[in-house]
Design a protein around this motif. Structure first.
Motif, mmCIF file in Angstrom:
data_model
loop_
_atom_site.group_PDB
_atom_site.id
_atom_site.type_symbol
_atom_site.label_atom_id
_atom_site.label_comp_id
_atom_site.label_asym_id
_atom_site.label_seq_id
_atom_site.Cartn_x
_atom_site.Cartn_y
_atom_site.Cartn_z
ATOM 1 N N GLN A 137 1.092 -1.319 -0.047
ATOM 2 C CA GLN A 137 -0.156 -0.085 0.001
ATOM 3 C C GLN A 137 0.877 1.195 0.112
ATOM 4 N N SER A 189 2.145 1.960 -3.593
ATOM 5 C CA SER A 189 1.085 1.762 -4.822
ATOM 6 C C SER A 189 0.276 3.074 -4.356
ATOM 7 N N SER A 190 -0.082 3.651 -3.238
ATOM 8 C CA SER A 190 -1.129 4.654 -3.026
ATOM 9 C C SER A 190 -0.888 5.871 -3.887
ATOM 10 N N THR A 191 0.282 6.299 -3.996
ATOM 11 C CA THR A 191 0.480 7.664 -4.730
ATOM 12 C C THR A 191 0.592 7.241 -6.022
ATOM 13 N N CYS A 247 -9.556 -0.942 -10.070
ATOM 14 C CA CYS A 247 -9.326 -1.356 -8.802
ATOM 15 C C CYS A 247 -10.205 -2.370 -8.048
ATOM 16 N N HIS A 296 -7.444 0.669 -3.592
ATOM 17 C CA HIS A 296 -7.304 2.082 -3.339
ATOM 18 C C HIS A 296 -8.638 2.507 -3.635
ATOM 19 N N SER A 345 -10.162 5.695 -1.699
ATOM 20 C CA SER A 345 -9.060 6.753 -2.087
ATOM 21 C C SER A 345 -9.726 7.396 -3.441
ATOM 22 N N GLY A 348 -3.813 9.864 -2.706
ATOM 23 C CA GLY A 348 -2.814 8.695 -2.907
ATOM 24 C C GLY A 348 -1.549 8.985 -1.781
ATOM 25 N N GLN A 384 -2.534 8.636 1.531
ATOM 26 C CA GLN A 384 -2.761 7.231 2.301
ATOM 27 C C GLN A 384 -1.232 6.445 2.079
ATOM 28 N N SER A 385 -0.193 6.998 1.411
ATOM 29 C CA SER A 385 1.152 6.412 1.434
ATOM 30 C C SER A 385 1.667 6.781 2.868
#
Length: 474
Positions: free
Chosen positions: A92, A95-97, A115, A147, A150, A413, A416-417
């Motif tokens: 996560q 991959s978030s950004t 997703c 995600h 998000s 994102g 979230q990172s």
């Protein structure tokens, strides 16, 4: 009007005036009907998006509480189980950004569908896993592509005006929170059946497929966001990263009279957008994300040893502690509904509300650490549910206000990172603090929250804005 074959000149202006008034009345009535119809259609779009958030966390929360038990039943040692659990957070983190920026480039619809479907594949594989290797392999698709919430929040920031954004995101969090409350109950019941985990994972897969169908049949034409149907053009990304519209137009003119019909490949645009986003984060938004990291770690430290601390300090059984956690989760969902009146009280100043909610969170963490009775624990847990839910919504709104809502996928994102970094660091800090005292983790959390409050006090921004009062609709 016409007397003796002659036109009455005095009556002519009156006739023209009456005709113009009737036309104006018809025009006004048509505009009012169109506005009402547009508001209803936009409201329907938001309700569909709330349902997506509910189903997402409903499906996930059926399975996630059972993962540690299932991986141990496959023969994994506690150390291996811990590594498997942390691998999801690491995926996560990286991959978030990337996925958020990808949604800015290719569009919300395509990225949200991809997703959801790839996450569904991960949970289907999880239900078919018969050994630890397959279990780890099944967690990879979900770790990279889970995600959906998000991207949904980024979509909300596209279709609502800035002034209403915190309220709408709060309602979305409430809908998702209700799913998180109901999911564990259903999963707990299903796991009691024969091959219960496999059945639960398969039902989770079906819930995600249902969610994908819902997104596919979304009333997309009822919303007109900047980058949902089509990707975000690269030049718009540069605008929101600090370059003015005039500067972009001048640059485009200097390159040629006409803009090129050819567009860059999506992944090239993603890399360029991430490069510019890095400059923005380190120059203008470092304090926002540092505050997000500190407050996330503070709350994680509070929950890290909650069950064990209550058992050691007050002799409370885990079953009763579970009821208290469910009670807090329900209050957190209700807090989203109370966000509207609170925002009006603060005149839509998200930063002031974030500062005050963080002060309350810090105070309550300290109260919980020093609580002499279970009554004080229940009081602190009750108020913490409200303060953390409001603070989470406000920090997201502040990110979008400062960074620009056009790159909302990338900004959310990155957030979230940052939270994923907290998930990696917080367990390590909790283990060290718990060696000192059962009250060590929440006390450390209160100290981190105090640092976040200090940073917010030094770096004040005006986060309120005068957005339109209506959704952007056709």
């Amino acid at each position: 009007m016409e007397l003796g074959g002659h036109w009455d000149m005095n009556s002519a202006p009156r006739v023209v005036s009456e005709t113009a008034e009737r036309k104006q009345e018809r025009k006004t009535g048509t505009e009012a009907e169109a506005a009402d119809s547009g508001a209803v259609r936009a409201r329907r779009f938001l309700l569909c998006l709330y349902l997506v958030g509910f189903l997402d966390l409903f499906g996930v929360s059926m399975v996630v509480p059972l993962l540690s038990l299932h991986v141990k039943s496959l023969g994994a040692s506690p150390t291996v189980a811990g590594i498997v659990g942390s691998s999801y957070g690491v995926l996560q983190l990286f991959s978030s950004t990337l996925v958020g920026c990808w949604s800015d480039v290719v569009g919300r619809r395509s990225s949200l569908l991809a997703c959801i479907l790839l996450s569904a594949l991960g949970y289907l594989l999880l239900g078919a896993a018969t050994n630890v290797f397959l279990f780890v392999l099944a967690r990879v698709p979900a770790g990279i592509f889970k995600h959906t919430l998000s991207i949904s929040r980024a979509l909300l920031s596209d279709v609502v005006p800035e002034k209403e954004r915190p309220l709408v995101i709060g309602h979305f969090n409430t809908a998702s929170g209700v799913g998180f409350i109901l999911g564990p109950m259903v999963g707990g019941y299903l796991t009691e059946l024969e091959d219960g985990f496999y059945l639960t994972a398969f039902i989770c897969f079906l819930v995600f497929i249902l969610n994908a169908g819902l997104v596919w049949f979304f009333p997309w034409r009822e919303a007109k966001p900047g980058s949902t149907e089509k990707g975000l053009p690269l030049r718009k990304t540069h605008v929101l990263l600090g370059r003015s519209h005039d500067a972009v137009q001048e640059a485009a003119t200097s390159r040629g009279a006409r803009p090129s019909k050819k567009t860059a490949r999506p992944w090239v645009e993603v890399v360029l957008a991430l490069r510019n986003m890095k400059n923005l984060l380190f120059s203008e938004m470092w304090d926002i994300f540092l505050v997000r990291l500190l407050m996330a770690m503070a709350v994680m430290l509070y929950y890290s040893n909650f069950v064990l601390a209550l058992e050691e300090r007050f002799g409370v059984r885990p079953k009763v502690t579970g009821y208290l956690i469910s009670y807090s989760s329900m209050l957190g969902a209700v807090a989203g509904l109370a966000l509207g009146p609170i925002l009006r009280l603060y005149k839509h100043n998200s930063q002031a509300l974030l500062l005050h909610s963080s002060i309350l969170t810090c105070t309550l963490l300290l109260l919980y650490s020093l609580a002499p009775t279970m009554g004080a624990v229940v009081l602190s847990s009750t108020l913490l549910s409200f303060s953390t839910a409001i603070g989470r919504t406000c920090i997201t709104d502040l990110q979008l206000t400062v960074g620009g809502a056009q790159a909302s996928g990338t900004l959310i994102g990155v957030g979230q990172s940052v939270t994923a970094v907290g998930r990696i660091i917080a367990p390590l800090l909790s283990g060290v603090a718990q060696e000192v005292s059962p009250c060590g983790p929440p006390s450390l959390g209160a100290a981190l929250a105090l640092v976040a409050i200090f940073i917010m006090s030094l770096n004040k921004r005006h986060s309120s804005g005068d957005g339109n009062s209506k959704l952007k609709i056709e």
